[in-house]
Design a protein around this motif. Structure first.
Motif, PDB file in Angstrom:
ATOM      1  N   UNK A 106       0.835  -1.206   0.000  1.00  0.00           N
ATOM      2  CA  UNK A 106       0.000   0.000   0.000  1.00  0.00           C
ATOM      3  C   UNK A 106       0.867   1.252   0.000  1.00  0.00           C
ATOM      4  N   UNK A 107       2.004   1.160   0.701  1.00  0.00           N
ATOM      5  CA  UNK A 107       2.882   2.328   0.792  1.00  0.00           C
ATOM      6  C   UNK A 107       3.374   2.751  -0.587  1.00  0.00           C
ATOM      7  N   UNK A 140       1.806   2.427  -3.471  1.00  0.00           N
ATOM      8  CA  UNK A 140       0.778   3.141  -4.249  1.00  0.00           C
ATOM      9  C   UNK A 140       0.328   4.435  -3.565  1.00  0.00           C
ATOM     10  N   UNK A 141       0.661   4.552  -2.274  1.00  0.00           N
ATOM     11  CA  UNK A 141       0.193   5.724  -1.517  1.00  0.00           C
ATOM     12  C   UNK A 141       0.789   7.038  -2.043  1.00  0.00           C
ATOM     13  N   UNK A 142       2.102   7.008  -2.398  1.00  0.00           N
ATOM     14  CA  UNK A 142       2.734   8.245  -2.866  1.00  0.00           C
ATOM     15  C   UNK A 142       2.051   8.790  -4.114  1.00  0.00           C
ATOM     16  N   UNK A 179      -0.996   8.137  -5.020  1.00  0.00           N
ATOM     17  CA  UNK A 179      -2.347   8.531  -4.604  1.00  0.00           C
ATOM     18  C   UNK A 179      -2.324   9.927  -3.958  1.00  0.00           C
ATOM     19  N   UNK A 180      -1.326  10.160  -3.101  1.00  0.00           N
ATOM     20  CA  UNK A 180      -1.228  11.455  -2.418  1.00  0.00           C
ATOM     21  C   UNK A 180      -0.949  12.576  -3.411  1.00  0.00           C
ATOM     22  N   UNK A 181      -0.104  12.290  -4.405  1.00  0.00           N
ATOM     23  CA  UNK A 181       0.197  13.297  -5.434  1.00  0.00           C
ATOM     24  C   UNK A 181      -1.083  13.673  -6.168  1.00  0.00           C
ATOM     25  N   UNK A 240      -4.146  13.363  -5.041  1.00  0.00           N
ATOM     26  CA  UNK A 240      -5.047  14.087  -4.120  1.00  0.00           C
ATOM     27  C   UNK A 240      -4.662  15.568  -4.074  1.00  0.00           C
ATOM     28  N   UNK A 241      -3.340  15.831  -3.943  1.00  0.00           N
ATOM     29  CA  UNK A 241      -2.866  17.220  -3.874  1.00  0.00           C
ATOM     30  C   UNK A 241      -3.194  17.962  -5.166  1.00  0.00           C
ATOM     31  N   UNK A 242      -2.994  17.268  -6.301  1.00  0.00           N
ATOM     32  CA  UNK A 242      -3.261  17.870  -7.606  1.00  0.00           C
ATOM     33  C   UNK A 242      -4.755  18.210  -7.737  1.00  0.00           C
ATOM     34  N   UNK A 294      -6.887  18.681  -5.363  1.00  0.00           N
ATOM     35  CA  UNK A 294      -7.274  19.749  -4.432  1.00  0.00           C
ATOM     36  C   UNK A 294      -6.903  21.109  -5.011  1.00  0.00           C
ATOM     37  N   UNK A 295      -5.715  21.175  -5.675  1.00  0.00           N
ATOM     38  CA  UNK A 295      -5.283  22.437  -6.285  1.00  0.00           C
ATOM     39  C   UNK A 295      -6.246  22.841  -7.395  1.00  0.00           C
ATOM     40  N   UNK A 300      -9.324  21.922  -7.654  1.00  0.00           N
ATOM     41  CA  UNK A 300     -10.613  22.256  -7.030  1.00  0.00           C
ATOM     42  C   UNK A 300     -10.599  23.696  -6.518  1.00  0.00           C
TER      43      UNK A 300
END
Lengths: 153, 134
Positions: free
Chosen positions: A85-86, A88-90, A92-94, A96-98, A100-101, A103
């Protein structure tokens, strides 16, 4: 007449002290409060701190509480994130940040559009009523009201 | 803040959040999904004011939502506690939050958090078959 027997004598002093000590040990009315303050994390302050120095029962209750808490802590699971999971997490987080920006941008655009459409509506309403019969009626009504108030005063 | 920096910060949050999500739901995949979902919701709604308490709150809410529609295995004694009890006990004992901080996460009063903690301890001890010292 038989002689009075005094139960409290110097020989029995030790026994009485022990018995009274035992009763005091199991009858402290502050034990629950001590445990509650331990739960709230304020056991090292004020009255509780000074009481803990002199009360054997509370000391023992606190020791028992701490001992049982160790067992309890061991029962609560603490599992770290598995490696698959770790990885794929990076990513996924990228994402999410993208997102949010983006949005944020959309949100700003929406706000601007809303403001623009509001001002457009105001201008449109003004242009529709300017120099029309409705405006004349409004002005006449205002003048009449002012004259009426003047007459009253 | 650059995207890379923000995503690194989110990953650090996720690392902290995963054990909490797992404790609540006892399923690896579901816990991971809860972490990702709560992070996305948090970044959209509170992008400028993200902190660990807010993160725990989103995770708890997400777990609550997931558990409404699905039941997960209950292998340990801890799994038999209610969701609120599990959350408060985990946050107090494993995340080392103070009761005041837990009130922020649980959105309840200090008194109810302390009551929840005591009940959680008692219930867990009963389930373990041991006596709770009072």
């Amino acid at each position: 007449m038989s002689e009075s027997i005094y139960l409290y004598t110097d020989q029995n002093k030790k026994i009485y002290e022990d018995v009274l000590g035992q009763i005091a040990k199991t009858n402290c009315r502050h034990t629950s409060m001590v445990l509650a303050s331990k739960e709230a994390g304020i056991e090292k302050s004020g009255f509780i701190k000074s009481h803990l120095i002199e009360c054997l029962e509370c000391q023992m209750a606190l020791r028992n509480w701490e001992r049982s808490n160790i067992k309890l802590k061991a029962e609560i699971p603490y599992i770290r994130m598995p490696s698959q999971y770790r990885r794929s997490l990076n990513k996924e987080c990228y994402m999410i940040a993208k997102n949010a920006a983006q949005f944020d941008k959309i949100d700003n655009i929406k706000k601007r559009m809303a403001l623009l459409s509001h001002s457009k509506l105001v201008i449109r309403d003004l242009s529709r009523t300017l120099f029309t019969a409705t405006m004349l009626k409004g002005m006449l009504l205002t003048v009449m009201t002012a004259l009426f108030i003047h007459y009253l005063i | 803040m650059s995207l890379r920096k923000e995503s690194a910060e989110l990953a650090a949050f996720a690392e902290k959040l995963y054990p909490f999500a797992f404790a609540l739901i006892n399923d690896e995949t579901a816990a991971y999904q809860i972490v990702v979902d709560s992070l996305s919701r948090m970044t959209i709604q509170h992008r400028d004011s993200m902190d660990s308490l807010l993160m725990y709150r989103y995770c708890f809410k997400q777990a609550e939502k997931v558990l409404q529609n699905h039941a997960y295995p209950t292998n340990t004694f801890f799994d038999h506690l209610s969701l609120d009890e599990k959350a408060t006990l985990f946050l107090r004992e494993k995340a080392s939050l103070t009761p005041e901080e837990i009130t922020v996460v649980m959105e309840s009063s200090n008194t109810s958090v302390l009551a929840l903690l005591t009940n959680a301890r008692k219930n867990l001890f009963t389930l373990m078959g041991e006596r709770y010292y009072e």
